[in-house]
Design an enzyme around this catalytic site. Sequence first.
Site, PDB file in Angstrom:
ATOM      1  N   SER A  77       0.796  -1.230   0.000  1.00 11.77           N
ATOM      2  CA  SER A  77       0.000   0.000   0.000  1.00 11.77           C
ATOM      3  C   SER A  77       0.829   1.282   0.000  1.00 11.77           C
ATOM      4  CB  SER A  77      -0.934   0.014   1.215  1.00 11.77           C
ATOM      5  OG  SER A  77      -0.195   0.154   2.417  1.00 11.77           O
ATOM      6  N   LYS A 122       0.665   4.797   6.772  1.00 13.44           N
ATOM      7  CA  LYS A 122       0.078   5.599   5.691  1.00 13.44           C
ATOM      8  C   LYS A 122       0.703   6.992   5.705  1.00 13.44           C
ATOM      9  CE  LYS A 122      -3.026   2.361   4.791  1.00 13.44           C
ATOM     10  NZ  LYS A 122      -2.880   1.493   3.594  1.00 13.44           N
TER      11      LYS A 122
END
Length: 253
Positions: A77, A122
């Site tokens: 990701s 993230k």
Amino acid sequence: MDTEAQPTERDRSSRPSGPGDTPDSRGREGRSRSSWAARITDWLPGGRITLTLLACLAFLLLLSTFVVQPFQIPSPSMEQGLRIGDRVLVNKLAYRFGAEPRRGDVVVFDGTGYFGDADYIKRVVGVGGDHVVCCDEEGRIEVNGRPVDESGFLYPGDSPSTVPFDVVVPDGTLFVLGDHRGDSADSRDHLGSPGGGMIPVGRVVGRADWIVWPSAHMARLHRPGAYARVPAGGGPPSPAPGPVTAATGGDHG
């Protein structure tokens, strides 16, 4: 007959020490200071080697608990900057003395009840008060009315987002996205979930500052300049997130 008085044992102990004398009390004190270590090394299998190893382990545990913590990247990701299997050092002091996460920081956070029962990594796209919109006429994300050029770190071929959104980030929370937008479960996927896809600042473990393994990929993680140029937020107030339940699905990364 020798009439000179011979000093008794008490006399010897009470004499002032000369420049070259070493008082017996100092010797006893030195022995008492080291006796505990001697007793421990006598008791431990391996003696001093084992004691040294245990001291090193205790130091590393304290370091990992309060200062820095290694984190292994579990998913794609955050490609192409962070690849599966990379190990990063997370600075746990980055936000502990009044500092807050900034747009562009790569953070590790506990997603339990918001994204899923795991730690995630993230990039911060919006902080409290920011108005984040996808997308402008050129396909760029806008933060507080300013388009952000993310081409320097987005995964090749990815667009900033194929999911449209228009959100105001509540105070004390973060709006986060993966760099591999086509393979990241992030704030966009939880806009309709409890919490609205936002992560409380209190759930942030720390800021990822270094890739330390593999050695060929070792690098310092820098905050992109495009985020540094975003003006302060001033969007309309947004209701605070309500009670949360564990989210399902998504990647752990």
